[in-house]
Design an enzyme around this catalytic site. Structure first.
Site, PDB file in Angstrom:
ATOM      1  N   GLU A  54       1.602   5.084  12.062  1.00 45.18           N
ATOM      2  CA  GLU A  54       2.970   5.114  11.543  1.00 45.18           C
ATOM      3  C   GLU A  54       3.728   6.291  12.151  1.00 45.18           C
ATOM      4  O   GLU A  54       3.127   7.311  12.506  1.00 45.18           O
ATOM      5  CB  GLU A  54       2.909   5.257  10.006  1.00 45.18           C
ATOM      6  CG  GLU A  54       4.260   5.383   9.346  1.00 45.18           C
ATOM      7  CD  GLU A  54       4.185   5.343   7.805  1.00 45.18           C
ATOM      8  OE1 GLU A  54       3.068   5.415   7.252  1.00 45.18           O
ATOM      9  OE2 GLU A  54       5.260   5.258   7.183  1.00 45.18           O
ATOM     10  N   ASN A 208       6.520  -3.679   3.418  1.00 47.11           N
ATOM     11  CA  ASN A 208       5.394  -2.802   3.085  1.00 47.11           C
ATOM     12  C   ASN A 208       5.664  -2.184   1.724  1.00 47.11           C
ATOM     13  O   ASN A 208       6.782  -1.723   1.466  1.00 47.11           O
ATOM     14  CB  ASN A 208       5.266  -1.681   4.129  1.00 47.11           C
ATOM     15  CG  ASN A 208       4.355  -0.551   3.666  1.00 47.11           C
ATOM     16  OD1 ASN A 208       3.128  -0.719   3.627  1.00 47.11           O
ATOM     17  ND2 ASN A 208       4.933   0.583   3.285  1.00 47.11           N
ATOM     18  N   GLU A 209       4.685  -2.196   0.868  1.00 48.33           N
ATOM     19  CA  GLU A 209       4.816  -1.555  -0.447  1.00 48.33           C
ATOM     20  C   GLU A 209       6.198  -1.850  -1.052  1.00 48.33           C
ATOM     21  O   GLU A 209       6.942  -0.931  -1.432  1.00 48.33           O
ATOM     22  CB  GLU A 209       4.513  -0.052  -0.367  1.00 48.33           C
ATOM     23  CG  GLU A 209       3.079   0.208   0.062  1.00 48.33           C
ATOM     24  CD  GLU A 209       2.563   1.624  -0.165  1.00 48.33           C
ATOM     25  OE1 GLU A 209       3.357   2.536  -0.454  1.00 48.33           O
ATOM     26  OE2 GLU A 209       1.330   1.805  -0.074  1.00 48.33           O
ATOM     27  N   TYR A 283      -5.863   3.463  -2.050  1.00 47.00           N
ATOM     28  CA  TYR A 283      -6.179   4.839  -1.667  1.00 47.00           C
ATOM     29  C   TYR A 283      -7.140   5.429  -2.688  1.00 47.00           C
ATOM     30  O   TYR A 283      -6.978   5.213  -3.899  1.00 47.00           O
ATOM     31  CB  TYR A 283      -4.910   5.694  -1.602  1.00 47.00           C
ATOM     32  CG  TYR A 283      -4.095   5.431  -0.350  1.00 47.00           C
ATOM     33  CD1 TYR A 283      -4.509   5.942   0.875  1.00 47.00           C
ATOM     34  CD2 TYR A 283      -2.941   4.656  -0.388  1.00 47.00           C
ATOM     35  CE1 TYR A 283      -3.785   5.695   2.037  1.00 47.00           C
ATOM     36  CE2 TYR A 283      -2.209   4.407   0.778  1.00 47.00           C
ATOM     37  CZ  TYR A 283      -2.641   4.928   1.977  1.00 47.00           C
ATOM     38  OH  TYR A 283      -1.935   4.688   3.134  1.00 47.00           O
ATOM     39  N   GLU A 337      -3.936  -0.762   4.018  1.00 45.46           N
ATOM     40  CA  GLU A 337      -3.985   0.702   3.878  1.00 45.46           C
ATOM     41  C   GLU A 337      -5.145   1.040   2.948  1.00 45.46           C
ATOM     42  O   GLU A 337      -5.152   0.614   1.783  1.00 45.46           O
ATOM     43  CB  GLU A 337      -2.664   1.256   3.325  1.00 45.46           C
ATOM     44  CG  GLU A 337      -1.508   1.078   4.286  1.00 45.46           C
ATOM     45  CD  GLU A 337      -0.236   1.799   3.882  1.00 45.46           C
ATOM     46  OE1 GLU A 337      -0.316   2.818   3.163  1.00 45.46           O
ATOM     47  OE2 GLU A 337       0.839   1.322   4.314  1.00 45.46           O
ATOM     48  N   GLN A 387      -4.764   6.894   8.140  1.00 40.97           N
ATOM     49  CA  GLN A 387      -4.292   6.281   9.354  1.00 40.97           C
ATOM     50  C   GLN A 387      -5.147   6.819  10.495  1.00 40.97           C
ATOM     51  O   GLN A 387      -5.757   7.871  10.356  1.00 40.97           O
ATOM     52  CB  GLN A 387      -2.824   6.606   9.574  1.00 40.97           C
ATOM     53  CG  GLN A 387      -1.916   6.139   8.441  1.00 40.97           C
ATOM     54  CD  GLN A 387      -0.425   6.356   8.708  1.00 40.97           C
ATOM     55  OE1 GLN A 387       0.003   6.616   9.816  1.00 40.97           O
ATOM     56  NE2 GLN A 387       0.390   6.266   7.647  1.00 40.97           N
TER      57      GLN A 387
HETATM   58  O1  AHR Z   1      -0.192   6.147   4.701  1.00 41.69           O
HETATM   59  C1  AHR Z   1       0.840   6.920   4.159  1.00 41.69           C
HETATM   60  C2  AHR Z   1       1.777   6.128   3.268  1.00 41.69           C
HETATM   61  O2  AHR Z   1       1.069   5.650   2.162  1.00 41.69           O
HETATM   62  C3  AHR Z   1       2.380   4.884   3.844  1.00 41.69           C
HETATM   63  O3  AHR Z   1       3.512   5.145   4.609  1.00 41.69           O
HETATM   64  C4  AHR Z   1       2.734   4.089   2.633  1.00 41.69           C
HETATM   65  O4  AHR Z   1       2.734   2.713   2.874  1.00 41.69           O
HETATM   66  C5  AHR Z   1       1.691   4.520   1.620  1.00 41.69           C
HETATM   67  O5  AHR Z   1       2.231   4.831   0.404  1.00 41.69           O
END
Ligand code: AHR
Length: 539
Positions: A54, A208-209, A283, A337, A387
């Protein structure tokens, strides 16, 4: 050296890896792993081992794009080491341009003569110190991205702008990427910008999100948007549409999003709405704790591994909801992600936001995550680590001419044989452990892993999360097959905090591990705090 140690640390001949001889495994208890190569299951999509990059901090600029005039070794402006290492692990795809950045990105800003490209606002700018990388230069656009994909041999996966773009902008991007030469003005424009042949992009993320930085929508509102984006889309290549999925790391797993989205699609009468992929994000989120990437104790070690494996329950919970709307499961997960996210404090520098120290703990977390993904191969089309470089759960760190692989890189290298192989049932017989967490305690599998087969080669990957004990493990084939040969590789270090730095880039690396073969059984000692990959040649 004890007889046991001689027996189990006999160095195996594994090309390209150092010999594992310095560590002393404590042989606490025996484990058995029974695998049945005669009953292979679904194919493990190679895309599970995918990537995400990103326009954020030092990910694209400096991490990947160093510029054509740079003294840093590069190929057409792309960092040479990065390209070479992604090739080495067979990176199957790259997701780009975000992330939160994607819903503010207008693809036209990134085409044409670089010097004339506009400077634009970057979603992450408010987090950056003024100066380097803050304003978006647009030096890295779709042509530079496609050049990276081609060099690596990776499939492009583009995230379209739903948050501040519109269906027309999305459709034009699809045409610009995929229209055959000479058919549309957009194809001519692409050719004038250096790429006559179409990019043939198949994977398209529709936002995204969208529950957060991608538009702050409810699942139902997003279903309406999603329909608008895909109903008139040009189809030069059969697209694989990925809809925004839940924030899986929410306390309740965000099941409401999945319900709302799929229920929202039901309102369309008579028309099937295609959803090929559903983008679950997960996450292992420690942002609200004192936990950082580098400094942790035994509790922090286990807490991260324990929270990481919660993803399995999240996968199961959402799959069950999806089954009610889509009993034949046309839609599969794209976990685009995933990774560890600590509170700040270990960044590479002030403008490398969201970068963090990656240790052996993160390598084990990645291994346990991949084993879960493999075991759910029937449900998962793709996954993308967040990432790949200079960020959260990165495989690489790079600033200027300094570059290193992190311990997490080696997990990808070890797991490569699973890519595209067929899942094989593996029953691990070994007790769970009770482990301390940041608060309280919990149960954690004493060993976890997965197995796959390709032709006559079985790959078994196993993680031993224990900070105390190694485990003598017998891997036994059921179904009468015999073994011809076994080789094993290990990733471990005596220090649980071990990491690779620019000064000591090889502190954590792969080593060969001794195995013994007899009949239908291979025996290997899995050291404490380690990941082991065993390759078995079936007779
Ligand atoms: O990976 C960092 C961020 O985490 C991304 O930009 C977003 O999609 C997520 O909240």
């Amino acid at each position: 050296m004890t007889a046991d140690r001689r027996r189990f640390l006999q160095t195996a001949a594994v090309a390209g890896v150092a010999s594992f001889a310095g560590l002393r495994p404590l042989l606490a208890a025996d484990a058995e792993i029974e695998v049945d190569p005669s009953a292979p299951g679904p194919r493990i999509s190679p895309h599970i081992y995918g990537h995400f990059i990103e326009h954020l901090g030092g990910v694209i600029y400096d991490g990947i794009w160093v510029g054509r005039d740079s003294k840093i070794p590069n190929v057409g402006g792309l960092r040479q080491h990065f390209v070479d290492d992604l090739k080495r692990i067979g990176a199957p795809n790259l997701r780009w341009p975000g992330g939160c950045f994607a819903d503010g990105y207008h693809w036209r800003d990134g085409i044409g003569t670089p010097a004339r490209r506009p400077r634009t606002y970057n979603y992450w700018e408010h987090r950056m110190p003024p100066g380097r990388h803050a304003t978006e230069s647009n030096a890295f656009g779709i042509h530079e991205f496609m050049s990276l994909c081609r060099l690596v041999g990776a499939e492009p996966y583009l995230a379209a702008n739903v948050g501040s773009g519109g269906p027309q902008e999305f459709h034009d991007w699809v045409s610009y990427c995929n229209a055959p030469p000479g058919t549309l003005s957009l194809a001519d424009e692409r050719a004038a910008n250096g790429d006559k042949e179409p990019f043939n992009v198949k994977y398209w993320g529709v936002g995204n999100e969208s529950w957060g930085c991608g538009g702050n929508m409810t699942g139902g509102e997003y279903a309406t948007e999603y329909r608008k984006y895909i109903s008139q889309v040009p189809t030069y290549v059969r697209p694989f549409f990925v809809a925004t999925g839940p924030r899986g790391h929410s306390a309740d797993g965000d099941v409401g999003w999945t319900e709302g989205f799929f229920a929202g699609l039901q309102n369309v009468r008579g028309l099937g709405v295609r959803v090929d992929g559903f983008a679950l994000h997960y996450y292992t989120d420690f942002r609200q704790t004192a936990e950082d990437g580098a400094r942790f104790d035994e509790k922090g070690w286990y807490a991260v591994l324990h929270k990481g494996i919660r993803i399995e329950k999240i996968i199961d919970d959402h799959w069950a909801i999806m089954a009610r709307y889509d009993p034949e499961h046309h839609t599969r997960f794209v976990i685009d992600e995933w990774g560890n996210w600590y509170r700040g404090g270990t960044e590479l520098g002030p403008d490398y936001i969201l970068s963090q120290t990656i240790t052996l703990r993160d390598a084990l977390h990645a291994a346990m995550t991949f084993d879960i993904f493999n075991r759910h191969a029937d449900k998962i089309e793709m996954a993308n680590v967040a990432q790949t470089i200079n960020c959260l759960h990165s495989l690489f760190a790079a600033t200027g001419d300094r570059y290193t692989r992190t311990p997490a890189y080696y997990t990808f290298e070890m797991y490569r044989p699973h890519m595209g192989a067929r899942l094989v049932p593996a029953r691990i017989r070994f007790p769970e452990m009770t482990v301390p967490l940041l608060e309280g305690s919990a149960r954690l599998p004493g060993l976890s892993g997965s197995a796959s087969v390709r032709e006559r080669v079985l790959t078994i990957t196993v993680t031993n999360p224990s900070l105390q004990d190694g485990v003598v493990t017998r891997i036994r084939l059921s179904g009468g097959a015999l073994l011809r040969e076994a080789r094993a590789t290990v990733l471990t270090h005596p220090d649980m905090h071990a990491t690779n730095t620019f000064e000591k880039p090889n502190e954590v690396a792969l080593a060969a591990l001794a195995t013994q073969v007899s009949g239908d059984t291979a025996t290997v000692t899995i050291p404490k705090q380690s990941v082991v990959a065993v390759s078995l040649q079936i007779a």
